[in-house]
Scaffold this active site. Structure first.
Site, short mmCIF file in Angstrom:
data_model
loop_
_atom_site.label_atom_id
_atom_site.label_comp_id
_atom_site.label_asym_id
_atom_site.label_seq_id
_atom_site.Cartn_x
_atom_site.Cartn_y
_atom_site.Cartn_z
N ASP A 181 0.84 -1.20 0.00
CA ASP A 181 0.00 0.00 0.00
C ASP A 181 0.87 1.25 0.00
O ASP A 181 0.62 2.22 -0.73
CB ASP A 181 -0.90 -0.02 1.24
CG ASP A 181 -2.01 1.01 1.19
OD1 ASP A 181 -2.38 1.46 0.10
OD2 ASP A 181 -2.53 1.35 2.27
N HIS A 264 -4.33 3.00 -6.96
CA HIS A 264 -5.48 2.75 -6.11
C HIS A 264 -6.78 2.61 -6.91
O HIS A 264 -7.68 1.89 -6.49
CB HIS A 264 -5.61 3.83 -5.04
CG HIS A 264 -4.84 3.51 -3.79
ND1 HIS A 264 -3.46 3.68 -3.72
CD2 HIS A 264 -5.23 2.98 -2.60
CE1 HIS A 264 -3.05 3.28 -2.51
NE2 HIS A 264 -4.10 2.85 -1.83
N HIS A 267 -6.73 -0.92 -7.88
CA HIS A 267 -7.16 -1.72 -6.71
C HIS A 267 -8.68 -1.76 -6.65
O HIS A 267 -9.29 -2.83 -6.49
CB HIS A 267 -6.63 -1.11 -5.41
CG HIS A 267 -7.38 -1.59 -4.20
ND1 HIS A 267 -8.57 -1.00 -3.79
CD2 HIS A 267 -7.15 -2.61 -3.35
CE1 HIS A 267 -9.04 -1.65 -2.73
NE2 HIS A 267 -8.18 -2.63 -2.44
N HIS A 281 -5.72 -5.48 0.96
CA HIS A 281 -5.73 -4.21 0.21
C HIS A 281 -4.38 -3.96 -0.46
O HIS A 281 -4.30 -3.67 -1.66
CB HIS A 281 -6.07 -3.08 1.19
CG HIS A 281 -5.94 -1.71 0.63
ND1 HIS A 281 -6.93 -1.11 -0.13
CD2 HIS A 281 -4.93 -0.79 0.73
CE1 HIS A 281 -6.53 0.10 -0.48
NE2 HIS A 281 -5.33 0.33 0.02
#
Length: 388
Positions: A181, A264, A267, A281
């Site tokens: 992340d 992101h 994601h 995540h």
């Protein structure tokens, strides 16, 4: 009306941050001390597993600060329904501060419920797997785990408290996911800076936000591997302290005030593929980071170093490792479509990213990463099997 009043407002630069950040070995034993100035009727939210290993120290700490220990269960997914349930408990019990103990899902639900109820909120992450603890937003999912929306708040948590021994006691895979992340933070911040785009903080990035994003990247490249070795032995070392700070504080400030971009958004797109639902995540974000580098046409040496490093960290960088295949045309296009909807952060890239280009970039990482790993003598990707 004057001529000047018709002109568009000049762009602003802004940075936001939590009220206080506390980190250290044994820090949870001081929770009551830092919580007392914020409220007198805390509502603690934790699942049974987390509560099982923090309950004693939390109770002792709150008792010493003359605070009641009132804990309720977290039900697993930060959905709109769960946020509403927690908001109802806050009202029912007259709580004036809500405390999340656990991972990113618990934290996102608590922040949203705290804001909706007009009270203060505190995050106590028990893993360093995301940068959610410091931010002024929550990621809300459907009850089936599919990304639904970002909810933005006018303030950050009043307190973030991280006990690095709790982090070191957790499986190393959580820390590795946090590295995934946090590595995205600099890649996305530099893209946002190049695009002159707005950040999650509501303005152009500050020099400070961008610099903290880069510092997070530098700390991780220097410390992630020794930190992971230490955590595998449940040890807190200087490298562990640095990586926890990079994953949590530096990445949190960096993504929010430096900017998000393609990684992101990808994601979020991956959550539309059921095969990926058991992944952390940061694991999905790492696929997004590599795909963003491909979209940028990044230098081959940068891509090679990224694949080699993230493989050593234990992060996925092939479709195989997230349960997808190159010939999953329908699934990959659905991922790309979800990642490029209006309002997604992929539009902070300094160029347009059509669905077809993103689909091609996603497909390309399989052979690309496999070749790099083979030439470096690193492990061959293993198929991922979803947990449901």
């Amino acid at each position: 009306m004057s001529e000047s009043s018709q002109l568009p407002a000049a762009p602003i630069r802004t940075m936001i941050s939590p009220g206080r950040y506390v980190q250290g070995k044994g820090a949870i034993s001081r929770l009551g001390e830092f919580l007392a100035p914020l409220g007198s009727k805390p509502l603690l939210v934790a699942d049974d597993m987390v509560w099982g290993f923090v309950a004693h120290e939390v109770e002792v700490s709150l008792n010493a600060a003359n605070l009641p220990t009132n804990r309720v269960m977290f039900n697993g997914v930060p959905s709109a329904k769960e946020v509403d349930r927690l908001s109802g408990l806050i009202k029912e019990q007259g709580s004036d501060v809500i405390v999340a103990l656990g991972g990113g899902s618990t934290i996102d639900a608590v922040k949203a419920a705290g804001f909706a109820s007009g009270i203060r909120w505190v995050t106590v992450p028990t893993v360093a797997s995301t940068d959610a603890p410091t931010s002024a937003l929550s990621v809300i999912y459907t009850e089936d785990g599919v990304f639904e929306e970002y909810r933005f708040f006018p303030k950050n948590p009043d307190l973030v408290l991280v006990d690095t021994q709790l982090v070191a006691n957790a499986p190393a895979a959580f820390l590795a996911a946090g590295v995934g992340d946090a590595l995205a933070t600099w890649l996305e911040a530099r893209a946002t800076h190049q695009a002159f785009a707005s950040t999650m903080a509501g303005g152009l990035p500050t020099l400070t936000g961008t610099a903290l994003a880069k510092l997070s990247w530098e700390v991780l490249w220097e410390n992630a591997l020794p930190a992971l070795d230490a955590v595998r032995e449940n040890l807190v070392t200087p490298a562990v302290e640095r990586v926890v700070e990079a994953n949590t504080l530096l990445s949190g400030l960096g993504f929010e005030s430096g900017g998000l971009a393609a990684a992101h958004a990808i994601h979020n797109g991956l959550t539309a593929a059921a095969q990926t639902h058991g992944l952390a995540h940061g694991q999905k974000v790492n696929i997004g980071s590599l795909t963003q580098l491909v979209l940028e046409g990044a230098p081959s040496a940068e891509i090679r170093d990224f694949v080699e490093f993230t493989t050593r960290v234990g992060l996925p960088n092939t479709l195989t490792e997230v349960g997808l295949k190159v010939d999953d045309d329908e699934d990959l296009r659905r991922v790309a479509e979800a990642a490029t909807v209006p309002g997604e952060t992929i539009h902070n890239m300094p160029f347009d990213v059509p669905v077809g280009d993103l689909t091609s970039a996603l497909k390309s990482i399989e052979r690309l990463s496999r070749g790099i790993r083979e030439r470096a003598g690193l492990a061959e990707p293993q198929p991922y099997h979803a947990k449901h």
